[in-house]
Design a protein around this motif. Structure first.
Motif, PDB file in Angstrom:
ATOM      1  N   ILE A   1      -5.337  -5.484  -3.707  1.00 57.45           N
ATOM      2  CA  ILE A   1      -4.767  -4.230  -3.194  1.00 57.45           C
ATOM      3  C   ILE A   1      -5.101  -3.100  -4.162  1.00 57.45           C
ATOM      4  O   ILE A   1      -5.569  -2.030  -3.744  1.00 57.45           O
ATOM      5  CB  ILE A   1      -3.239  -4.347  -3.000  1.00 57.45           C
ATOM      6  N   TYR A   2      -4.881  -3.328  -5.445  1.00 55.58           N
ATOM      7  CA  TYR A   2      -5.152  -2.279  -6.431  1.00 55.58           C
ATOM      8  C   TYR A   2      -6.624  -1.874  -6.403  1.00 55.58           C
ATOM      9  O   TYR A   2      -6.945  -0.681  -6.433  1.00 55.58           O
ATOM     10  CB  TYR A   2      -4.756  -2.728  -7.838  1.00 55.58           C
TER      11      TYR A   2
ATOM     12  N   ARG B   1      -8.742  -2.127  -3.919  1.00 54.16           N
ATOM     13  CA  ARG B   1      -9.007  -1.407  -2.667  1.00 54.16           C
ATOM     14  C   ARG B   1      -8.532   0.038  -2.750  1.00 54.16           C
ATOM     15  O   ARG B   1      -9.132   0.942  -2.162  1.00 54.16           O
ATOM     16  CB  ARG B   1      -8.331  -2.134  -1.508  1.00 54.16           C
ATOM     17  N   LEU B   2      -7.460   0.285  -3.505  1.00 48.35           N
ATOM     18  CA  LEU B   2      -6.912   1.626  -3.648  1.00 48.35           C
ATOM     19  C   LEU B   2      -7.603   2.429  -4.761  1.00 48.35           C
ATOM     20  O   LEU B   2      -7.256   3.585  -4.984  1.00 48.35           O
ATOM     21  CB  LEU B   2      -5.405   1.554  -3.901  1.00 48.35           C
ATOM     22  N   GLY B   3      -8.556   1.806  -5.449  1.00 43.52           N
ATOM     23  CA  GLY B   3      -9.341   2.538  -6.445  1.00 43.52           C
ATOM     24  C   GLY B   3      -9.028   2.234  -7.894  1.00 43.52           C
ATOM     25  O   GLY B   3      -9.649   2.809  -8.795  1.00 43.52           O
TER      26      GLY B   3
ATOM     27  N   VAL C   1       2.610   1.711  -3.466  1.00 39.31           N
ATOM     28  CA  VAL C   1       1.652   2.194  -4.468  1.00 39.31           C
ATOM     29  C   VAL C   1       1.299   3.645  -4.159  1.00 39.31           C
ATOM     30  O   VAL C   1       1.230   4.485  -5.071  1.00 39.31           O
ATOM     31  CB  VAL C   1       0.392   1.309  -4.519  1.00 39.31           C
ATOM     32  N   GLY C   2       1.113   3.954  -2.887  1.00 42.31           N
ATOM     33  CA  GLY C   2       0.809   5.337  -2.508  1.00 42.31           C
ATOM     34  C   GLY C   2       1.883   6.312  -2.954  1.00 42.31           C
ATOM     35  O   GLY C   2       1.575   7.432  -3.385  1.00 42.31           O
TER      36      GLY C   2
ATOM     37  N   LEU D   1       1.356   6.968  -6.595  1.00 42.92           N
ATOM     38  CA  LEU D   1       0.227   7.872  -6.793  1.00 42.92           C
ATOM     39  C   LEU D   1       0.630   9.308  -6.473  1.00 42.92           C
ATOM     40  O   LEU D   1       0.314  10.244  -7.222  1.00 42.92           O
ATOM     41  CB  LEU D   1      -0.961   7.441  -5.935  1.00 42.92           C
TER      42      LEU D   1
ATOM     43  N   LEU E   1      -6.100   3.973 -12.519  1.00 41.64           N
ATOM     44  CA  LEU E   1      -6.704   4.830 -11.507  1.00 41.64           C
ATOM     45  C   LEU E   1      -6.638   6.252 -12.021  1.00 41.64           C
ATOM     46  O   LEU E   1      -5.533   6.773 -12.291  1.00 41.64           O
ATOM     47  CB  LEU E   1      -5.952   4.713 -10.185  1.00 41.64           C
TER      48      LEU E   1
ATOM     49  N   ASP F   1       0.833  -1.208   0.000  1.00 43.53           N
ATOM     50  CA  ASP F   1       0.000   0.000   0.000  1.00 43.53           C
ATOM     51  C   ASP F   1       0.865   1.254   0.000  1.00 43.53           C
ATOM     52  O   ASP F   1       0.589   2.212  -0.733  1.00 43.53           O
ATOM     53  CB  ASP F   1      -0.906   0.033   1.236  1.00 43.53           C
TER      54      ASP F   1
END
Length: 165
Positions: A136-137, A139-141, A107-108, A111, A163, A104
């Motif tokens: 995971i992807y 869940r993150l949108g 990936v954050g 982003l 995303l 997470d």
């Protein structure tokens, strides 16, 4: 648990490559003598031509818990991104650091980096078997983007995710 993400240091790139390979191996995504292993292991090339980030865990200082390669405009490591989109690849979490928020956080960072560069979206490719990563992807949108699915070689089909920022 605090996860810290930062750019990889030059003297860490060998370990970054090893962690990336280990993450793919432990999940069974690589076959013996897989031609993708040298590319996964070559974090030095990725660092020259893209942005390589590492994550560490507060309770394990000095140990790399995971890594990701962020591919901005102009990077030869981009596969499906269009101009004005970010892309990340080779997300790998060390087997002993899983389920602690490392993926997470990585990936954050991708982003955040995409927003800093003014990108409109972030894209990525995933093997169909990489269901844990895909959760995971989602869940993150990220959403599935079948029109960007592709195959880098016969027998390897990749699913695309996007995303919008």
């Amino acid at each position: 648990m605090t996860v810290l993400v930062r750019p990889a240091h030059g003297d860490e790139l060998g370990e970054v490559g090893d962690i990336t390979v280990a993450a793919y191996e432990v999940d069974g995504y690589l076959v013996p003598d897989d031609p993708y292993v040298p590319r996964l292991r070559d974090a030095a090339a990725r660092a020259r031509e893209a942005e390589v980030y590492v994550a560490t865990l507060e309770d394990l200082p000095g140990r790399i818990a995971g890594t990701v390669t962020f591919c901005p405009d102009g990077s030869p490591w981009r596969e499906i991104a269009r101009p004005g989109e970010g892309e990340f690849r080779m997300l790998g979490v060390a087997p002993g650091a899983r389920r602690r928020g490392v993926a997470d956080a990585l990936v954050g960072t991708c982003l955040e980096r995409s927003r800093e560069l003014g990108y409109t979206a972030v894209v990525l490719s995933s093997l169909p078997e990489q269901r844990a990563a895909q959760r995971i992807y989602a869940r993150l949108g990220f959403r599935r983007t079948p029109d960007l699915d592709w195959s880098p070689m016969p027998g390897v089909d990749l699913l695309a995710f996007r995303l919008d920022l």
